[in-house]
Every structure is written in structure tokens, then in C-alpha cells.
Design a protein around this motif. Structure first.
Motif, PDB file in Angstrom:
ATOM      1  N   ARG A   7       0.848  -1.203   0.000  1.00  0.00           N
ATOM      2  CA  ARG A   7       0.000   0.000   0.000  1.00  0.00           C
ATOM      3  C   ARG A   7       0.876   1.242   0.000  1.00  0.00           C
ATOM      4  O   ARG A   7       0.630   2.198  -0.721  1.00  0.00           O
ATOM      5  N   HIS A  10       2.773   1.689  -3.457  1.00  0.00           N
ATOM      6  CA  HIS A  10       1.942   2.117  -4.583  1.00  0.00           C
ATOM      7  C   HIS A  10       1.043   3.305  -4.235  1.00  0.00           C
ATOM      8  O   HIS A  10       0.451   3.915  -5.117  1.00  0.00           O
ATOM      9  N   GLY A  11       0.909   3.622  -2.955  1.00  0.00           N
ATOM     10  CA  GLY A  11       0.059   4.742  -2.544  1.00  0.00           C
ATOM     11  C   GLY A  11      -1.408   4.480  -2.828  1.00  0.00           C
ATOM     12  O   GLY A  11      -2.161   5.388  -3.183  1.00  0.00           O
ATOM     13  N   LEU A  12      -1.808   3.241  -2.696  1.00  0.00           N
ATOM     14  CA  LEU A  12      -3.187   2.859  -3.018  1.00  0.00           C
ATOM     15  C   LEU A  12      -3.755   1.985  -1.909  1.00  0.00           C
ATOM     16  O   LEU A  12      -3.010   1.293  -1.219  1.00  0.00           O
ATOM     17  N   TYR A  29     -11.288  12.017  -1.939  1.00  0.00           N
ATOM     18  CA  TYR A  29     -10.384  10.938  -2.367  1.00  0.00           C
ATOM     19  C   TYR A  29     -10.457  10.752  -3.880  1.00  0.00           C
ATOM     20  O   TYR A  29     -11.504  10.975  -4.493  1.00  0.00           O
ATOM     21  N   GLN A  30      -9.340  10.326  -4.464  1.00  0.00           N
ATOM     22  CA  GLN A  30      -9.298  10.009  -5.895  1.00  0.00           C
ATOM     23  C   GLN A  30      -9.360   8.494  -6.069  1.00  0.00           C
ATOM     24  O   GLN A  30      -8.591   7.771  -5.448  1.00  0.00           O
ATOM     25  N   HIS A  32      -8.765   5.188  -8.226  1.00  0.00           N
ATOM     26  CA  HIS A  32      -7.937   4.690  -9.328  1.00  0.00           C
ATOM     27  C   HIS A  32      -8.765   3.781 -10.235  1.00  0.00           C
ATOM     28  O   HIS A  32      -8.824   3.985 -11.430  1.00  0.00           O
ATOM     29  N   TYR A  78      -6.581   6.114  -4.161  1.00  0.00           N
ATOM     30  CA  TYR A  78      -5.288   6.722  -3.839  1.00  0.00           C
ATOM     31  C   TYR A  78      -5.231   7.132  -2.359  1.00  0.00           C
ATOM     32  O   TYR A  78      -6.162   7.781  -1.861  1.00  0.00           O
ATOM     33  N   LYS A  81      -1.715  12.211  -0.032  1.00  0.00           N
ATOM     34  CA  LYS A  81      -0.330  12.527   0.347  1.00  0.00           C
ATOM     35  C   LYS A  81      -0.321  12.972   1.809  1.00  0.00           C
ATOM     36  O   LYS A  81      -1.226  13.668   2.257  1.00  0.00           O
TER      37      LYS A  81
END
Lengths: 236, 236
Positions: A7, A10-12, A29-30, A32, A78, A81
Motif C-alpha cells: 500500500r 503504490h500509494g493505493l 479521495y481520488q 484509481h 489513492y 499525500k
């Protein structure tokens, strides 16, 4: 996605179940991609064009799901950050601070409860369980889409803080008698060890959920809920 | 012992961990036997002569334990014979009534929380998860030794009841405004479906934990905790 290291790399993270996925679509949130079971595609809402869609069957879904009974829909989302908390944003409200909570289910339940009572942010020590753990995400029932989770070095965070620091200890003032004022932090500790020695020093208002029976302690998600309830009761 | 049908057949259940076992030794429960890890035998208290003792090693303990990390001690305890609730014993206090709670962890957490707040009894519908499920026992952290659990046909139980019947519904009076009086039953429902239609009819005081945020619902163990806290707050 099932493991923390992937996680992070990959930042997911994974969100399962159509209800929770819809909450994330309507949040900051975005997304993917979304994997969905062909037979349930009618439940899928109209989606932004930048989300990748994959039709899969039950067997394929079972392979990527973390659940024993996959729910027909799985999103890859995603991880936001790392952002640091703006201390000023905590004024005029109460905020839960978690020091080393370890159980993903407890963490998820705390996020869900905070969301019910309208708490917008939770601040966590760096060793608190990751909010994007699939078990945590599942236990939040979609509330993770709304409550902002910050991971901070609690010592430096508390050194900069100007608000009253309430802490759940065994020998504090009864939460029913406490003068809560209008703002502050409420620190809750680890399931077994409670609040760490270093952080206890930063507490200026020790508070306690009074015990009338014989249990040795309360579950941390239960304690968090009782604090949230009491805080909204006195504030409203 | 891991499965309900064998627990029922033999009338026995498992308790793991020395702390919990000691709570059961000091309770009205009868202990059948204790298995303990040779290396930790010094932790074993003085025991009544009628308890069978078995020295085992870690591998043997692993085979009978339900835990991923066995805790060195495992007791086999007699399930108390079915007793029916004495309605009169409920006067002048508040009692939680669970209608179809299914998750063993939630059930255990509710028992532990009730014990903290000094509630002596919990009444459960017949389809509520069994209190002697190993996951429930574990989550009670020893509190099962003190809180009496009754399984009743809720419809007939409520038909005979004379006390006020509060029920956790979404459109009731705020729990913070309710005039609780000095006694009553507080009904909480199943995790997904809430209180069943038949039992809703028996509620004469619908109550609600007010929502200030956006979560769709609260976890049932969290709701139970907030009710317990509010009830002891107004009574003390």
C-alpha cells in the motif's frame, strides 16, 4: 494492497462494497479503479471518466478481495499525500488523539463513531494502526471518506499545541463532572498499555470514565465513543 | 468446544488466559479442568481440589486453543443450566436487552462494558449470538464471569414485563433529553437489521443517540456503551 508495504509503495488502498465506494466517490479521495461483478453492474452509479472500470466474475473478485464473502464491488483508491495538521484548525472544537491504538477493527470503529458525532479529524501517533488497513476501512463503513486522519509525531505536535489536553487515565476527574470548556484534545491510548509515559506528561486534564462495576478496563473504541457522546452532550 | 453444537452437547466452554480463568474461579461458574503450560505453572493460583489439572506443552496447547497465540492457560468451564429471568429482579435498575446481535466480538464487548458500568444482567433474544462462543468469551476479558446472560423468547418476556421499555431506534427522543426514570429495559437490535418488527411493537419509549455528523449508523457495541454511560450518568 493487502499488505502495508505494498500500500505504501503504490500509494493505493482497497475499499469494498458499493455503499462505501459511493461515499469515497463523493469525497475528496481520488479513485484509481473499480472492479465490479458483472451480475451487479446495475448498482453502479454514473462515474467520472478518469476511473478505470473492470468487469470481473466472482472468482476473480474473490482473488483480489480481502473479505471471506466479497461484496461484488471493489475500488482501488489513492492514499492522500501525507499532510500535516494545521494546529489552528483545531480551535473551537474537540479532537480525538490516538496514541498507539493497534487493532484495525477498533480504529475503524473509532472513525465511524467520530463521523456519527460530527468530529472531522483524528490525530494519531505514528505507531497507531494504519487507517488504510483493509480491516480498518471495512469497519469505518464509509466514514473514512469523511473523517481526516493525521499521523503525527505526538510529542512535537503536543509541544506546539495551545489547547487543553484531556487524557483518558484511570485516576482522572469523572468525565461527567469535568468542565470541558469549548475546545481541546482528548487522548486515548493503546489497548493494553494505555497512553505512553512520554505522552502522559503532556496531559493537563486527566479524565476518567467512572467505573461502577468490576471490569478492569474498557475497549478503546468503547471509551472513544463515550467521550464523543459526552462531548457533544455538553456542547449542544 | 470450538463449535456450538459440541458446547451444547457437552455443556462446556473454553476460557483462555490466566487473568480470565482466575475471574471464573472466583465466580459462581464451575471449572471442569485447566490445561497449563509447564513453563508458566508458577502463575497458577491455589485451586479447589475438584478441578482437573493437565500439564501440557505449547504444541498441545496450540491444538486445543482457539487463539493464534495461545496464552499458556486454558480452562474448560461448565455452561450454567438454562435459567429463566426473574422479572422482579429487574426492578429499580436498568437492563440491556439484545435482539439478534450476531457478532461474537460485539457481544463480548457489550458484556465487558456492562460489567464496567455495574449492569448485572443482560437479556438476549434466542437468536442472539451465544455468550459461550470462544470469541465472545475472549472479548469479555473475564467480565462474563460476573454479568449474567439470559436467553429468552423476547416476545413472551416483554409481554410479562411491567417496566418501561426503551428501544434504540433512529427516530426516538434524544437520549440526552429522555426522562429515564429509575428503571427499565433498553433494547438494542441486530448489527444490520436493527430491532425486529415484532419487538419494535413492544417499545414504549423510542430513544436515539443524536447524530451530529454523517455516518449511517453506529456499531451496536458502541451504542450499548453510550446507553450504559448515559444511564449511570443520570442515575448517579
Amino acid at each position: 494492497m493487502h499488505q502495508k508495504k505494498y500500500r505504501k509503495e503504490h500509494g493505493l488502498f482497497l475499499v469494498e462494497g458499493i455503499k462505501s465506494i459511493i461515499e469515497f466517490i463523493h469525497s475528496s479521495y481520488q479513485i484509481h479503479s473499480i472492479f465490479y461483478n458483472i451480475e451487479q453492474s446495475n448498482l453502479l452509479p454514473k462515474l467520472p471518466a478518469n476511473i478505470n472500470l473492470f468487469e470481473v466474475n466472482n472468482v476473480e473478485l474473490g482473488k483480489i478481495s480481502t473479505l471471506q464473502t466479497p461484496q461484488g464491488f471493489l475500488a482501488i483508491v489513492y492514499i492522500p499525500k501525507d499532510k500535516k495538521i494545521d494546529q489552528k484548525s483545531l480551535q473551537n472544537e474537540f479532537t480525538l488523539v490516538l496514541d498507539g491504538v493497534q487493532d484495525p477493527g477498533n480504529m475503524g470503529t473509532i472513525i465511524r463513531t467520530a463521523d456519527w458525532f460530527g468530529f472531522k479529524k483524528i490525530i494519531c501517533s505514528e505507531d497507531t494502526v494504519e487507517a488504510f488497513n483493509p480491516k480498518t476501512v471495512q469497519a469505518t463503513m464509509g466514514s473514512l471518506a469523511r473523517v481526516e486522519i493525521y499521523y503525527e509525531n505526538l510529542t512535537s505536535f503536543l509541544d506546539q499545541n495551545q489547547l487543553p489536553v484531556f487524557g483518558a487515565l484511570l485516576d482522572g476527574e469523572s468525565i461527567y463532572q469535568t468542565n470541558w470548556g469549548k475546545e481541546g484534545l482528548v487522548i486515548l491510548g493503546n489497548e493494553g498499555k494505555g497512553i505512553s509515559a512520554e505522552i502522559i506528561k503532556k496531559i493537563n486534564k486527566p479524565v476518567t470514565i467512572p467505573r461502577f462495576g468490576a471490569a478492569e478496563s474498557l475497549n478503546v473504541a468503547v471509551s472513544a465513543a463515550i467521550f464523543c457522546s459526552e462531548l457533544v452532550r455538553v456542547k449542544n
